[in-house]
Design a protein around this motif. Structure first.
Motif, PDB file in Angstrom:
ATOM      1  N   TYR A  37      11.605  39.027  -2.436  1.00 38.54           N
ATOM      2  CA  TYR A  37      12.886  39.672  -2.157  1.00 38.54           C
ATOM      3  C   TYR A  37      13.839  38.582  -1.690  1.00 38.54           C
ATOM      4  CZ  TYR A  37      16.314  43.043  -0.555  1.00 38.54           C
ATOM      5  OH  TYR A  37      17.464  43.775  -0.393  1.00 38.54           O
ATOM      6  N   ASN A  38      14.911  38.348  -2.437  1.00 41.02           N
ATOM      7  CA  ASN A  38      15.757  37.192  -2.127  1.00 41.02           C
ATOM      8  C   ASN A  38      17.226  37.558  -1.929  1.00 41.02           C
ATOM      9  OD1 ASN A  38      16.417  37.853  -4.687  1.00 41.02           O
ATOM     10  ND2 ASN A  38      15.956  35.864  -5.598  1.00 41.02           N
ATOM     11  N   LYS A  39      17.504  38.754  -1.472  1.00 43.09           N
ATOM     12  CA  LYS A  39      18.891  39.165  -1.266  1.00 43.09           C
ATOM     13  C   LYS A  39      19.360  38.771   0.137  1.00 43.09           C
ATOM     14  CE  LYS A  39      19.003  42.495  -4.760  1.00 43.09           C
ATOM     15  NZ  LYS A  39      19.565  43.645  -5.310  1.00 43.09           N
ATOM     16  N   THR A  40      20.665  38.685   0.280  1.00 44.08           N
ATOM     17  CA  THR A  40      21.289  38.387   1.564  1.00 44.08           C
ATOM     18  C   THR A  40      22.024  39.630   2.040  1.00 44.08           C
ATOM     19  OG1 THR A  40      21.553  36.077   0.945  1.00 44.08           O
ATOM     20  CG2 THR A  40      22.943  36.889   2.725  1.00 44.08           C
ATOM     21  N   SER A  41      21.942  39.888   3.342  1.00 45.71           N
ATOM     22  CA  SER A  41      22.562  41.073   3.909  1.00 45.71           C
ATOM     23  C   SER A  41      23.560  40.686   4.989  1.00 45.71           C
ATOM     24  CB  SER A  41      21.486  41.978   4.523  1.00 45.71           C
ATOM     25  OG  SER A  41      22.067  43.089   5.153  1.00 45.71           O
ATOM     26  N   LEU A  42      24.650  41.433   5.066  1.00 48.80           N
ATOM     27  CA  LEU A  42      25.557  41.313   6.199  1.00 48.80           C
ATOM     28  C   LEU A  42      24.802  41.767   7.444  1.00 48.80           C
ATOM     29  CD1 LEU A  42      28.444  40.964   7.407  1.00 48.80           C
ATOM     30  CD2 LEU A  42      28.799  43.387   6.887  1.00 48.80           C
ATOM     31  N   LEU A  43      24.932  41.038   8.535  1.00 48.87           N
ATOM     32  CA  LEU A  43      24.224  41.344   9.775  1.00 48.87           C
ATOM     33  C   LEU A  43      25.239  41.424  10.917  1.00 48.87           C
ATOM     34  CD1 LEU A  43      21.675  41.689  11.477  1.00 48.87           C
ATOM     35  CD2 LEU A  43      21.385  39.203  11.430  1.00 48.87           C
ATOM     36  N   LEU A  44      25.332  42.596  11.544  1.00 51.56           N
ATOM     37  CA  LEU A  44      26.225  42.822  12.679  1.00 51.56           C
ATOM     38  C   LEU A  44      25.400  43.195  13.894  1.00 51.56           C
ATOM     39  CD1 LEU A  44      28.953  44.915  10.851  1.00 51.56           C
ATOM     40  CD2 LEU A  44      29.022  42.481  11.400  1.00 51.56           C
ATOM     41  N   THR A  45      25.702  42.591  15.050  1.00 48.82           N
ATOM     42  CA  THR A  45      24.876  42.760  16.231  1.00 48.82           C
ATOM     43  C   THR A  45      25.701  42.893  17.508  1.00 48.82           C
ATOM     44  OG1 THR A  45      23.173  41.387  15.199  1.00 48.82           O
ATOM     45  CG2 THR A  45      22.972  41.755  17.546  1.00 48.82           C
ATOM     46  N   PRO A  46      25.852  44.102  18.037  1.00 51.07           N
ATOM     47  CA  PRO A  46      26.357  44.245  19.397  1.00 51.07           C
ATOM     48  C   PRO A  46      25.173  44.261  20.369  1.00 51.07           C
ATOM     49  CG  PRO A  46      26.327  46.375  18.327  1.00 51.07           C
ATOM     50  CD  PRO A  46      25.832  45.370  17.316  1.00 51.07           C
ATOM     51  N   GLY A  47      25.394  43.798  21.589  1.00 50.33           N
ATOM     52  CA  GLY A  47      24.299  43.791  22.553  1.00 50.33           C
ATOM     53  C   GLY A  47      24.801  43.702  23.981  1.00 50.33           C
ATOM     54  N   ILE A  48      23.862  43.910  24.892  1.00 48.86           N
ATOM     55  CA  ILE A  48      24.120  43.785  26.324  1.00 48.86           C
ATOM     56  C   ILE A  48      22.967  42.991  26.911  1.00 48.86           C
ATOM     57  CG2 ILE A  48      23.027  45.998  26.866  1.00 48.86           C
ATOM     58  CD1 ILE A  48      25.195  46.298  29.081  1.00 48.86           C
ATOM     59  N   GLY A  49      23.254  42.134  27.885  1.00 48.84           N
ATOM     60  CA  GLY A  49      22.189  41.303  28.415  1.00 48.84           C
ATOM     61  C   GLY A  49      22.422  40.869  29.847  1.00 48.84           C
ATOM     62  N   TYR A  50      21.402  40.194  30.375  1.00 50.74           N
ATOM     63  CA  TYR A  50      21.420  39.645  31.726  1.00 50.74           C
ATOM     64  C   TYR A  50      20.940  38.203  31.632  1.00 50.74           C
ATOM     65  CZ  TYR A  50      20.457  38.987  36.667  1.00 50.74           C
ATOM     66  OH  TYR A  50      20.458  38.518  37.949  1.00 50.74           O
ATOM     67  N   ALA A  51      21.718  37.277  32.184  1.00 48.48           N
ATOM     68  CA  ALA A  51      21.369  35.866  32.087  1.00 48.48           C
ATOM     69  C   ALA A  51      21.448  35.181  33.440  1.00 48.48           C
ATOM     70  CB  ALA A  51      22.300  35.166  31.107  1.00 48.48           C
ATOM     71  N   THR A  52      20.514  34.261  33.683  1.00 46.05           N
ATOM     72  CA  THR A  52      20.562  33.359  34.824  1.00 46.05           C
ATOM     73  C   THR A  52      20.692  31.949  34.262  1.00 46.05           C
ATOM     74  OG1 THR A  52      18.165  33.001  34.919  1.00 46.05           O
ATOM     75  CG2 THR A  52      19.039  34.912  36.123  1.00 46.05           C
ATOM     76  N   ASP A  53      20.457  30.947  35.097  1.00 46.81           N
ATOM     77  CA  ASP A  53      20.544  29.565  34.614  1.00 46.81           C
ATOM     78  C   ASP A  53      19.483  29.241  33.570  1.00 46.81           C
ATOM     79  OD1 ASP A  53      22.718  29.004  36.150  1.00 46.81           O
ATOM     80  OD2 ASP A  53      21.573  28.095  37.781  1.00 46.81           O
ATOM     81  N   ILE A  54      18.325  29.939  33.610  1.00 40.71           N
ATOM     82  CA  ILE A  54      17.253  29.598  32.672  1.00 40.71           C
ATOM     83  C   ILE A  54      16.726  30.777  31.853  1.00 40.71           C
ATOM     84  CG2 ILE A  54      16.479  27.581  33.953  1.00 40.71           C
ATOM     85  CD1 ILE A  54      14.260  29.305  35.151  1.00 40.71           C
ATOM     86  N   ILE A  55      16.926  32.004  32.289  1.00 38.09           N
ATOM     87  CA  ILE A  55      16.388  33.175  31.591  1.00 38.09           C
ATOM     88  C   ILE A  55      17.530  34.022  31.044  1.00 38.09           C
ATOM     89  CG2 ILE A  55      15.061  35.316  31.863  1.00 38.09           C
ATOM     90  CD1 ILE A  55      13.344  32.819  31.986  1.00 38.09           C
ATOM     91  N   ASP A  56      17.341  34.537  29.833  1.00 39.16           N
ATOM     92  CA  ASP A  56      18.314  35.417  29.189  1.00 39.16           C
ATOM     93  C   ASP A  56      17.545  36.586  28.571  1.00 39.16           C
ATOM     94  OD1 ASP A  56      20.210  36.674  27.591  1.00 39.16           O
ATOM     95  OD2 ASP A  56      21.063  34.809  26.846  1.00 39.16           O
ATOM     96  N   ILE A  57      17.828  37.802  29.024  1.00 36.45           N
ATOM     97  CA  ILE A  57      17.168  39.006  28.520  1.00 36.45           C
ATOM     98  C   ILE A  57      18.259  39.916  27.971  1.00 36.45           C
ATOM     99  CG2 ILE A  57      15.773  41.021  29.092  1.00 36.45           C
ATOM    100  CD1 ILE A  57      14.630  39.350  31.425  1.00 36.45           C
ATOM    101  N   SER A  58      18.100  40.348  26.716  1.00 38.86           N
ATOM    102  CA  SER A  58      19.134  41.201  26.135  1.00 38.86           C
ATOM    103  C   SER A  58      18.529  42.311  25.289  1.00 38.86           C
ATOM    104  CB  SER A  58      20.109  40.374  25.289  1.00 38.86           C
ATOM    105  OG  SER A  58      19.456  39.769  24.207  1.00 38.86           O
TER     106      SER A  58
END
Length: 176
Positions: free
Chosen positions: A121-142
């Motif tokens: 399967y070699n098709k390309t898809s448009l990819l849209l991504t909204p998100g919410i997250g929490y980040a510190t100096d070293i960790i990022d969780i979303s």
């Protein structure tokens, strides 16, 4: 689905506007790059996919203490049970991150493409991504929602396209 994107876009816009009006002019903030490596696990909302697993790298440039631009790529695999082939893809997205609470909680919007690379399967898809997250100096969780406009799905026993995916990303990041 378009309504969800409009709501997320409006939320990002109003967050950005409120931040511009509240941000003080500080000449001491060190703008710069950050690099993060993340693991993703996701639940596809359409058949025939069972789950998604992947890894990514995100380059982030901090415009200010509250706003950043991002560039994300990696490799993910949509697993299918049975005799069907899994669908592996490489996402490539650019985005905008706006911190909305104590420089830790953020909203993220990314747009780009997902390049299918496995099992013929070699098709390309448009990819849209909204998100919410929490980040510190070293960790990022979303928590985010990925929408692939052109990946094949099965709806009521017939072939369709347009896949939704709810994902959790846990990442380690550092300044460059």
């Amino acid at each position: 689905m378009k309504t969800v994107y409009k709501i997320v876009a409006l939320a990002l816009f109003f967050s950005a506007m409120s931040g511009f009006s509240q941000e003080t002019t500080s000449t001491n903030y060190d703008q710069g790059f950050r690099l993060g490596f993340g693991l993703n696990v996701g639940y596809p909302l359409q058949d025939p996919y069972d789950f998604n697993l992947g890894a990514d790298a995100r380059l982030q440039y901090d415009l200010s203490k509250r706003y950043s631009v991002t560039l994300t790529t990696g490799f993910s695999n949509l697993f299918i049970s049975g005799d069907d082939n899994d669908l592996g893809y490489i996402p490539l997205q650019a985005g905008f991150k706006a911190f909305i609470l104590k420089d830790k909680l953020y909203l993220l919007g990314e747009a780009g493409a997902a390049f299918a690379v496995t099992n013929g399967y070699n098709k390309t898809s448009l990819l849209l991504t909204p998100g919410i997250g929490y980040a510190t100096d070293i960790i990022d969780i979303s928590l985010r929602y990925d929408h692939f406009s052109d990946f094949p799905t099965i709806e009521n026993g017939t072939q369709d396209k347009g896949l939704g995916l709810v994902s959790l990303r846990v990442a380690y990041g550092f300044k460059l």
